[in-house]
Motif scaffolding. Structure first.
Motif, PDB file in Angstrom:
ATOM      1  N   PRO A   4       0.866  -1.379  -0.006  1.00 34.05           N
ATOM      2  CA  PRO A   4       0.023   0.291  -0.114  1.00 34.05           C
ATOM      3  C   PRO A   4       0.832   1.076   0.176  1.00 34.05           C
ATOM      4  O   PRO A   4       1.848   1.518   0.547  1.00 34.05           O
ATOM      5  CB  PRO A   4      -0.727  -0.189   1.111  1.00 34.05           C
ATOM      6  CG  PRO A   4      -0.955  -1.685   1.594  1.00 34.05           C
ATOM      7  CD  PRO A   4       0.376  -2.058   0.956  1.00 34.05           C
ATOM      8  N   ASP A   8      -3.320   4.880  -0.706  1.00 34.28           N
ATOM      9  CA  ASP A   8      -4.172   3.614  -0.457  1.00 34.28           C
ATOM     10  C   ASP A   8      -4.750   3.482   0.917  1.00 34.28           C
ATOM     11  O   ASP A   8      -5.842   3.067   1.456  1.00 34.28           O
ATOM     12  CB  ASP A   8      -3.519   2.362  -0.842  1.00 34.28           C
ATOM     13  CG  ASP A   8      -3.002   2.144  -2.118  1.00 34.28           C
ATOM     14  OD1 ASP A   8      -3.984   2.507  -3.058  1.00 34.28           O
ATOM     15  OD2 ASP A   8      -1.997   1.923  -2.555  1.00 34.28           O
ATOM     16  N   ILE A   9      -3.888   4.145   1.911  1.00 35.84           N
ATOM     17  CA  ILE A   9      -4.316   4.089   3.530  1.00 35.84           C
ATOM     18  C   ILE A   9      -5.186   5.280   3.557  1.00 35.84           C
ATOM     19  O   ILE A   9      -6.269   5.076   4.298  1.00 35.84           O
ATOM     20  CB  ILE A   9      -2.809   4.506   3.926  1.00 35.84           C
ATOM     21  CG1 ILE A   9      -2.101   3.100   3.968  1.00 35.84           C
ATOM     22  CG2 ILE A   9      -3.194   4.569   5.627  1.00 35.84           C
ATOM     23  CD1 ILE A   9      -0.763   3.191   4.535  1.00 35.84           C
ATOM     24  N   ALA A  12      -8.478   3.724   2.662  1.00 41.70           N
ATOM     25  CA  ALA A  12      -8.912   2.741   3.605  1.00 41.70           C
ATOM     26  C   ALA A  12      -9.448   3.490   4.789  1.00 41.70           C
ATOM     27  O   ALA A  12     -10.482   3.245   5.267  1.00 41.70           O
ATOM     28  CB  ALA A  12      -7.821   1.803   4.042  1.00 41.70           C
ATOM     29  N   ALA A 154      -3.346  -1.831   4.502  1.00 44.49           N
ATOM     30  CA  ALA A 154      -3.816  -0.555   4.371  1.00 44.49           C
ATOM     31  C   ALA A 154      -4.780  -0.147   5.300  1.00 44.49           C
ATOM     32  O   ALA A 154      -4.707   0.826   5.888  1.00 44.49           O
ATOM     33  CB  ALA A 154      -4.631  -0.693   2.983  1.00 44.49           C
ATOM     34  N   GLY A 185       1.812  -1.778   7.876  1.00 44.26           N
ATOM     35  CA  GLY A 185       1.032  -0.544   7.665  1.00 44.26           C
ATOM     36  C   GLY A 185       1.356   0.736   7.978  1.00 44.26           C
ATOM     37  O   GLY A 185       1.485   1.769   7.238  1.00 44.26           O
ATOM     38  N   TRP A 189       2.745   3.965   5.577  1.00 45.50           N
ATOM     39  CA  TRP A 189       2.267   5.301   5.661  1.00 45.50           C
ATOM     40  C   TRP A 189       3.729   6.192   5.813  1.00 45.50           C
ATOM     41  O   TRP A 189       3.805   7.333   4.992  1.00 45.50           O
ATOM     42  CB  TRP A 189       1.500   5.315   6.676  1.00 45.50           C
ATOM     43  CG  TRP A 189       1.202   6.730   7.134  1.00 45.50           C
ATOM     44  CD1 TRP A 189       1.598   7.700   7.998  1.00 45.50           C
ATOM     45  CD2 TRP A 189       0.166   7.572   6.398  1.00 45.50           C
ATOM     46  NE1 TRP A 189       1.031   8.924   7.890  1.00 45.50           N
ATOM     47  CE2 TRP A 189       0.070   8.881   6.745  1.00 45.50           C
ATOM     48  CE3 TRP A 189      -0.720   7.435   5.295  1.00 45.50           C
ATOM     49  CZ2 TRP A 189      -0.575   9.945   6.440  1.00 45.50           C
ATOM     50  CZ3 TRP A 189      -1.374   8.235   4.927  1.00 45.50           C
ATOM     51  CH2 TRP A 189      -1.574   9.741   5.322  1.00 45.50           C
TER      52      TRP A 189
END
Length: 312
Positions: A4, A8-9, A12, A154, A185, A189
């Motif tokens: 991700p 994408d995060i 989500a 994500a 994750g 980020w």
């Protein structure tokens, strides 16, 4: 390996908004923990199911769509509770496979309380994973993997986005690692903007071993954090993120984790589960020493344990 992106995060976070809690942070003065700078705790143990796992569970189900057979997962506890809650909230059946060897009654109780059907399996964690995969294949249920899929990472990455927004600026984040979904994750980020540090116990050292020996390892989880950090190996996607964006992998003794939990209680009157105390133990043990003025966050990732587990 594709994993991700921050975009994408962000997507989500929009998808699961209103279904998970925006958990608080707490800044604790350094003197309370004998440290040279304040420490910010992200209190993810106050999440709806008691851990961050509900983020990835909701993102997986809302991204994929759930068939009539419902969902199936394998878990030592936190992931199972999250999957059970997300499934029941969305109107689906959830079956959770749990390794009998590391099952904790308080975590089994949580999974059942949130609506999950629990099936205990014999043997090691790998045998449980095989049983869960077979059930998905035979029943057609949606497999909700605990740590090694794109929507899981994500979803878990949304906690990092929250932390950055709440703190305004951050230099270092300490994250307990099991199968790697959370740190995967978080690192996806922050990328290289923030120092991301993995913390594990000697009995659950999947990331440290993977970075040293390669991803094809098998860890027989043991010790105080086995029920929450007891993945047999790092996820393929998590390994790729960790290799690219995790700055350090610290491994500590169970004794250091007990001491961290006691210090957390004395300083804040907060308790978490053993896996949650692992990240703090990097600081309280002296394994990681921040610089004066360093903006440090410790992710208190879960609280599904008896509240007096560290006393004795």
């Amino acid at each position: 390996m594709t994993y991700p992106t921050p975009d994408d995060i962000t997507a989500a976070a929009a998808l699961i908004k209103g279904r998970v809690r925006h958990t608080p942070i707490l800044q604790v003065e350094g003197a309370a923990l004998s440290l040279p700078c304040p420490v910010t705790f992200k209190l993810e143990h106050t999440q709806i199911t008691g851990s961050f796992k509900v983020r990835g569970a909701f993102n997986t189900m809302l991204s994929a769509g759930v068939p009539p057979a419902g969902v199936v997962a394998a878990s030592g506890g936190n992931h199972g509770a999250a999957v059970a809650y997300a499934a029941s909230t969305l109107g689906h059946r959830a079956v959770i496979f749990v390794p009998k060897a590391i099952a904790k009654e308080e975590k089994l109780r949580r999974m059942r309380m949130f609506g999950g059907e629990v099936i205990l399996t014999d043997g090691a964690v790998e045998a449980c994973m095989a049983a869960y995969a077979a059930h998905a294949e035979e029943s057609g249920a949606l497999s909700v993997h605990p740590y090694d899929t794109f929507p899981t990472l994500a979803g878990q990455g949304t906690v990092a986005a929250e932390i950055e927004a709440q703190m305004g600026g951050i230099d270092t984040i300490l994250v307990a690692t099991g199968g790697g979904g959370l740190i995967g994750g978080v690192a996806a980020w922050f990328r290289d903007r923030v120092r991301v540090i993995s913390v594990e116990t000697e009995g659950t050292n999947t990331l440290a071993r993977s970075l040293r020996e390669g991803p094809e390892i098998s860890v027989q989880a043991s010790g105080i954090a086995a029920s929450s950090l007891g993945g047999p190996r790092l996820g393929v996607m998590s390994y790729a993120v960790a290799r690219d964006h995790v700055d350090q992998a610290i491994v500590l003794s169970d004794a250091a984790v007990f001491d961290a939990a006691r210090q957390l209680w004395e300083a804040t009157r907060l308790t978490g589960e053993p896996g949650a105390a692992v990240a703090l133990a990097a600081l309280t043990s002296g394994a990681y020493v921040p610089e004066p003025g360093e903006r440090v966050c410790v992710l208190i990732c879960g609280g599904n344990a008896e509240p007096d587990w560290f006393i004795g």
